[in-house]
Scaffold this active site. Structure first.
Site, PDB file in Angstrom:
ATOM      1  N   THR A  49       0.822  -1.222   0.000  1.00 33.88           N
ATOM      2  CA  THR A  49       0.000   0.000   0.000  1.00 33.88           C
ATOM      3  C   THR A  49       0.847   1.259   0.000  1.00 33.88           C
ATOM      4  O   THR A  49       0.450   2.275  -0.559  1.00 33.88           O
ATOM      5  CB  THR A  49      -0.952  -0.029   1.224  1.00 33.88           C
ATOM      6  OG1 THR A  49      -1.807  -1.160   1.075  1.00 33.88           O
ATOM      7  CG2 THR A  49      -1.806   1.207   1.318  1.00 33.88           C
ATOM      8  N   SER A  91       1.547  -7.433  -0.494  1.00 35.93           N
ATOM      9  CA  SER A  91       2.284  -8.419   0.297  1.00 35.93           C
ATOM     10  C   SER A  91       1.621  -9.797   0.379  1.00 35.93           C
ATOM     11  O   SER A  91       2.324 -10.794   0.543  1.00 35.93           O
ATOM     12  CB  SER A  91       2.650  -7.866   1.668  1.00 35.93           C
ATOM     13  OG  SER A  91       1.546  -7.769   2.510  1.00 35.93           O
ATOM     14  N   THR A 113       1.823  -4.322   4.316  1.00 31.59           N
ATOM     15  CA  THR A 113       1.779  -4.585   5.761  1.00 31.59           C
ATOM     16  C   THR A 113       1.238  -5.976   6.115  1.00 31.59           C
ATOM     17  O   THR A 113       1.510  -6.481   7.197  1.00 31.59           O
ATOM     18  CB  THR A 113       0.923  -3.530   6.484  1.00 31.59           C
ATOM     19  OG1 THR A 113      -0.389  -3.527   5.915  1.00 31.59           O
ATOM     20  CG2 THR A 113       1.538  -2.155   6.368  1.00 31.59           C
ATOM     21  N   ASP A 114       0.469  -6.604   5.199  1.00 32.45           N
ATOM     22  CA  ASP A 114      -0.180  -7.871   5.567  1.00 32.45           C
ATOM     23  C   ASP A 114       0.827  -8.950   5.956  1.00 32.45           C
ATOM     24  O   ASP A 114       0.595  -9.716   6.900  1.00 32.45           O
ATOM     25  CB  ASP A 114      -1.046  -8.382   4.408  1.00 32.45           C
ATOM     26  CG  ASP A 114      -2.280  -7.523   4.186  1.00 32.45           C
ATOM     27  OD1 ASP A 114      -2.600  -6.708   5.067  1.00 32.45           O
ATOM     28  OD2 ASP A 114      -2.918  -7.681   3.130  1.00 32.45           O
TER      29      ASP A 114
HETATM   30  N1  LIG Z   1      -1.358  -1.773   4.083  1.00 28.90           N
HETATM   31  C1  LIG Z   1      -0.946  -2.700   3.220  1.00 28.90           C
HETATM   32  O1  LIG Z   1       0.156  -2.617   2.752  1.00 28.90           O
HETATM   33  C2  LIG Z   1      -1.871  -3.837   2.950  1.00 28.90           C
HETATM   34  C3  LIG Z   1      -1.737  -4.479   1.587  1.00 28.90           C
HETATM   35  N2  LIG Z   1      -2.828  -5.410   1.400  1.00 28.90           N
HETATM   36  C4  LIG Z   1      -0.416  -5.236   1.462  1.00 28.90           C
HETATM   37  O2  LIG Z   1      -0.044  -5.926   2.380  1.00 28.90           O
HETATM   38  O3  LIG Z   1       0.190  -5.156   0.440  1.00 28.90           O
END
Ligand SMILES: NC(=O)C[C@H](N)C(=O)O
Length: 321
Positions: free
Chosen positions: A12, A52, A85-86
């Site tokens: 993200t 991710s 972040t995932d």
């Molecule tokens: N905030 C994020 O980065 C979530 C996203 N779905 C990822 O992990 O790529």
């Protein structure tokens, strides 16, 4: 002037919101360039551009190589990795297991897309770069910087689906903060073994099985029928599982497949307390290895790294306990 290598992988932090669809799904790495000037020089390289959940061992190994190359360059003082972040905590820990302790390696991401109001990407990136350029961030293992907090890769986990404060270390709390452009630490980190020669070729062969009420034996049987080389059990409470899993556990251990146990609780450590059927005391007797301070996904990565390092059963036990 410090020189920091920025390795981008997507997520993200590298995406923008599409007003026409309301979705965040078009990764660009534009947000990562050109905004940090002054005392720190940042040179960047895109390792991949993935959300991710789409990361695989291929990207993890490419990233590991890119971090190693950067650390070996005498001109580079530290490395920042941007990541979705995932699965950020898994990638950070995968690096932590296999990198030498020395120059800072900082992983960061963002909970909001680059064009969302109040986006956290720029501040997280800036803090991560400051931490990577701070001499006192050396030799603390891989660190995760979010919201100016510094977490150890070993302890940090994503605790919330959307909050900017999603990243927490339930057992230790943050080990430091980024303040006034410098990293400050409250706790030092005990050096952990680094498995630098691991060369992990498969993650799919280590299965993570979560204990749930009234589960059937087949969850574990499935893993064994698929040729599992290692099993991680995410057990209840202090380290207990439904009795239905016992035959599978016994069979795995008899076949030389390590069975490692973590707790589904986000805090505390599993122990062989209960002697009832399926209780931790019984599992200890069967030869289940109780992992300290790790959640299920991280224990799975560690077991994969240990197996790739050709560690024997006693060494695996010692590495987790
Ligand atoms: N905030 C994020 O980065 C979530 C996203 N779905 C990822 O992990 O790529």
């Amino acid at each position: 002037m410090s020189k920091i290598k920025l390795l981008t992988t997507g997520g993200t932090i590298a995406m923008s919101h599409d007003a026409s669809t309301g979705k965040v799904d078009r990764p660009t790495n534009d947000v990562l360039s050109g905004w940090l000037n002054g005392e720190i020089e940042v040179v960047s390289e895109d390792v991949c551009n993935k959300s991710s959940p789409q990361m695989t061992l291929t990207e993890l190994n490419a990233l590991l190589r890119a971090v190693r190359d950067s650390l070996a360059n005498p001109e580079i003082d530290g490395v920042v990795v941007t990541h979705g972040t995932d699965t950020l905590e898994e990638t950070a820990y995968f690096l932590d297991l296999q990198l030498p302790w020395g120059k800072p390696v900082i992983v960061t991401g963002a909970m909001k897309a680059s064009n969302d109001a109040g986006t956290d990407g720029p501040v997280n990136l800036m803090s991560a770069v400051y931490a990577a350029a701070s001499g006192n961030a050396r030799s603390r293992g891989v660190l995760v910087v979010m919201q100016d907090q510094i977490h150890a890769a070993r302890y940090v986990t994503k605790t919330h689906t959307s909050s900017l404060l999603a990243f927490q270390s339930p057992e230790s709390g943050p080990i430091g903060w980024v303040r006034n452009g410098k990293a400050e630490f409250r706790y030092s980190m005990e050096p952990a073994a680094s498995y630098e020669d691991a060369a992990v070729l498969s993650l799919g062969s280590v299965f993570l099985v979560k204990a749930v009420l009234d589960m059937g034996a087949d969850w574990l049987e499935f893993a064994l029928s698929k040729g599992a080389e290692g099993i991680v059990l995410e057990a209840f409470g202090q380290g207990n599982v439904p009795p239905s899993l016992l035959p599978g556990i016994e069979r795995a251990i008899a076949a030389g497949i390590p069975v490692v146990l973590v707790s589904r609780c986000i805090g505390g450590e599993p122990q062989g307390t209960y002697a009832y059927e399926g209780g931790g005391a019984m599992l200890t007797e069967l030869g289940v290895v109780f992992a300290r301070g790790l959640n299920g996904p991280k224990a799975r990565l560690k077991l994969a790294v240990l197996l790739a390092s050709k560690k024997n059963a006693a060494e695996i036990k010692a590495a987790f306990e």
